[in-house]
Design a protein around this motif. Structure first.
Motif, short mmCIF file in Angstrom:
data_model
loop_
_atom_site.label_atom_id
_atom_site.label_comp_id
_atom_site.label_asym_id
_atom_site.label_seq_id
_atom_site.Cartn_x
_atom_site.Cartn_y
_atom_site.Cartn_z
N VAL A 28 -10.28 -7.84 -4.09
CA VAL A 28 -11.00 -8.24 -5.29
C VAL A 28 -10.68 -9.72 -5.50
CG1 VAL A 28 -11.40 -7.71 -7.70
CG2 VAL A 28 -10.51 -5.95 -6.18
N SER A 67 -7.06 -6.20 4.98
CA SER A 67 -7.98 -5.31 4.27
C SER A 67 -8.76 -4.45 5.27
CB SER A 67 -8.95 -6.17 3.44
OG SER A 67 -10.10 -5.44 3.08
N ASN A 127 -6.22 1.09 -9.76
CA ASN A 127 -6.11 1.08 -8.30
C ASN A 127 -5.43 -0.17 -7.75
OD1 ASN A 127 -7.49 3.47 -8.34
ND2 ASN A 127 -9.43 2.65 -7.61
N THR A 128 -5.06 -1.09 -8.64
CA THR A 128 -4.46 -2.35 -8.16
C THR A 128 -3.08 -2.09 -7.58
OG1 THR A 128 -5.63 -3.49 -9.93
CG2 THR A 128 -3.88 -4.71 -8.81
N ARG A 132 0.85 -1.19 0.00
CA ARG A 132 0.00 0.00 0.00
C ARG A 132 0.88 1.25 0.00
NH1 ARG A 132 -2.92 2.07 5.29
NH2 ARG A 132 -0.72 2.63 5.56
N GLU A 154 -6.59 -1.57 -4.31
CA GLU A 154 -7.15 -2.92 -4.42
C GLU A 154 -6.05 -3.97 -4.50
OE1 GLU A 154 -9.73 -3.04 -7.82
OE2 GLU A 154 -11.00 -1.38 -7.08
N VAL A 175 -7.43 -1.57 2.33
CA VAL A 175 -7.12 -2.04 0.98
C VAL A 175 -8.23 -3.02 0.59
CG1 VAL A 175 -5.48 -3.31 -0.46
CG2 VAL A 175 -4.63 -1.77 1.34
N LYS A 176 -8.89 -2.72 -0.52
CA LYS A 176 -10.06 -3.53 -0.90
C LYS A 176 -9.64 -4.86 -1.52
CE LYS A 176 -13.77 -3.22 -4.29
NZ LYS A 176 -14.27 -2.34 -5.36
N GLN A 199 -13.81 4.40 -3.34
CA GLN A 199 -12.62 3.92 -4.05
C GLN A 199 -11.51 3.62 -3.05
OE1 GLN A 199 -11.02 4.99 -7.88
NE2 GLN A 199 -12.35 6.77 -7.82
#
Ligand code: PLP
Length: 485
Positions: free
Chosen positions: A157, A149, A179-180, A111, A134, A154-155, A131
């Motif tokens: 996926v 997360s 955003n990755t 991150r 990710e 941090v999202k 947002q």
């Protein structure tokens, strides 16, 4: 009950006796009937690890200048692991207290690496409600990433798995966007024991200039030795060029004391984003490499000592023994037409489900527990889990014959799937409102950590939802990371 520190302390022997008594209702891992949580090796080995731990019982790696010994041991453990994983002359890292801490650190590091390179986008995302940075995880990734997360915004996926329970790489590619910050693969995954296609994930990582973390928490100290026994495995370590970091727990198949893991990066370019420094604190200038403040010296000393004492030859021999036991169990399961392995496991972890309509897999679990086994139930799909330790060499045959008996019994008693834990699990899987279940889980935590500190009652006859949840959770506790340990 009201607890107070005794006004006058009790006699030593009495306190030690109480400690021993409290253990009576715990699972007995030495009997080879438990398939997770503890990695028993041998009584002699345990004595040695305890002695090493106790040598550094009081030392604190919080300040490596004060304890140069621990600094040296941590350095050497990291170097030994870097060599084992083919990290060359540039791989660097730190020790941590366990797999969870190593994964929390990896997510935080990436991150902050991403943030340092994308300051404008980072600020934009911070100002937006929906947002986030990710990370792309296989559906089988460890739950500690969900914790990361939750802690670090941090999202997650999720990428689906293929029929062998390895992540589907073309699905991963579709999920990459601006955003990755990170791609993850496991070596192997905890639920199914499969190694994700790390080489293919590496191609993606290089193509899109993204970091790739390999979670080898459970595999790190057995896969290299399985490979040295000339058993073929897909490559997963730093030999794969896009792999930027690896987590590996020495307190699992390294057979060290609990509290020992490593997080390694391909170079300092990454590790530097893990560190914390502050020059303004009233307590003085402060630096810290990992999450914890005080870092127990015993865990570091025991990890160093265990690697030195075991040596590669013993790890290699042990890996072969474990794989022979695993082969035997897997073959036995394949011989039972009612059961099927879930995916194609690469190492000493496996999962199986039922392919027979009159055999409910959770009813099998209940029957196995009646026979004294401690069974880990999984979901998506409904299956049972195993992770082989050296002690299982003595119990594998019994496990298979008990499994055969359990299947036959369940076939004769179709009502069993509507009773006990099987019913509970069956019901839980069908409940649509997962948020409600999570709320119940959190309520349960509040009860357990309340002033009364309740332990949910497994044997209660009450059939209300909370009690059922409680009994379910007891069974699931191995899956709910860090819970009630
Ligand atoms: C055990 C495990 C972890 C977490 O490790 P802890 O030491 O229990 O915190 C992470 N990933 C995988 C694949 C694991 O098996």
């Amino acid at each position: 009950m009201k607890h107070e520190i005794p006004h006058i302390g009790l006699p030593k022997d009495e306190v030690l006796e109480q400690l021993r008594k409290m253990r009576l209702h715990d699972v007995d891992y030495n009997a080879g009937k438990v398939w997770s949580l503890v990695y028993p090796y041998s009584a002699e080995h345990l004595d040695f690890v305890k002695a090493a731990f106790n040598e550094y019982f009081s030392e604190n790696a919080l300040n490596p200048m004060a304890f140069k010994s621990l600094k040296k041991m941590e350095h050497e453990v990291v170097r030994m692991a870097a060599n084992l994983f083919h990290g060359g002359d540039f791989a660097v890292g730190t020790m941590s207290s366990g797999g969870t801490e190593s994964l929390l650190l990896a997510v935080k590091t990436y991150r902050d690496l991403w943030r340092s390179k994308n300051e404008t986008l980072w600020n934009k995302i911070r100002g937006s409600k929906n947002q986030f940075p990710e990370m792309i995880l296989p559906e089988s990734a460890h739950i500690a990433f969900n914790k990361a997360s939750h802690y670090f915004d941090v999202k997650i996926v999720y990428a689906p798995l293929d029929e062998n329970k390895r992540v589907n790489v073309s699905e991963v590619e579709k999920l990459i966007n601006k955003n990755t910050i990170l791609i993850v693969g496991s070596a192997p995954s905890y639920p199914f024991g499969t190694i994700d296609p790390i080489a293919e994930l590496s191609n993606l990582a290089l193509k899109y200039k993204l970091p790739l973390h390999v979670d080898a928490c459970v595999g790190g100290f057995i896969l290299p030795f399985i490979e040295k026994n000339n058993r073929s495995l897909p490559l997963w370590d730093f030999r794969v060029p896009g792999v930027t970091s690896i987590s590996a727990d020495i307190h699992k198949y390294g057979f060290a004391a609990k509290g020992a893991s490593v997080i390694l990066y391909r170079s300092m370019e990454y590790l530097r984003h893990q560190f914390f420094a502050n020059s303004e604190w009233t307590g003085g200038m402060f630096i810290s490499p990992a999450l914890l403040g005080t870092r127990p010296g015993g865990a570091i000393a025991a990890a160093w000592a265990t690697l030195m004492y075991m040596g590669q030859a013993a790890y290699i021999q042990n890996a072969e023994n474990i794989m022979q036991t695993t082969d035997k169990i897997i073959q036995g399961i394949k011989n039972m037409p009612e059961l099927k392995l879930v995916g194609t496991p690469h190492a000493s972890l496996f999962a199986y489900n039922s392919v027979s309509p009159d055999v409910d897999i959770y009813a099998i679990a209940d029957q196995m527990e009646k026979k004294g086994w401690h069974i880990d139930r999984q979901q998506k799909p409904a299956c049972l889990h195993g992770m082989v330790s050296p002690v299982h060499a003595n119990t594998a045959d019994q496990y298979l014959s008990d499994l055969r008996e359990a299947i036959d019994f369940v076939k004769q008693h179709p009502e069993l799937k509507n009773e006990g834990n099987a019913a509970m699990y069956g019901m839980m899987a069908k409940l649509p409102m997962r948020g409600m279940i999570e709320n119940e889980l959190l309520n349960l935590m509040e009860q357990m950590y309340s002033v009364e500190g309740q332990t949910p009652d497994l044997d209660s006859d009450r059939k209300d939802f909370k009690t059922q949840m409680a009994s379910l959770l007891i069974k699931m506790k191995d899956k709910v990371d860090g819970w009630m340990k």
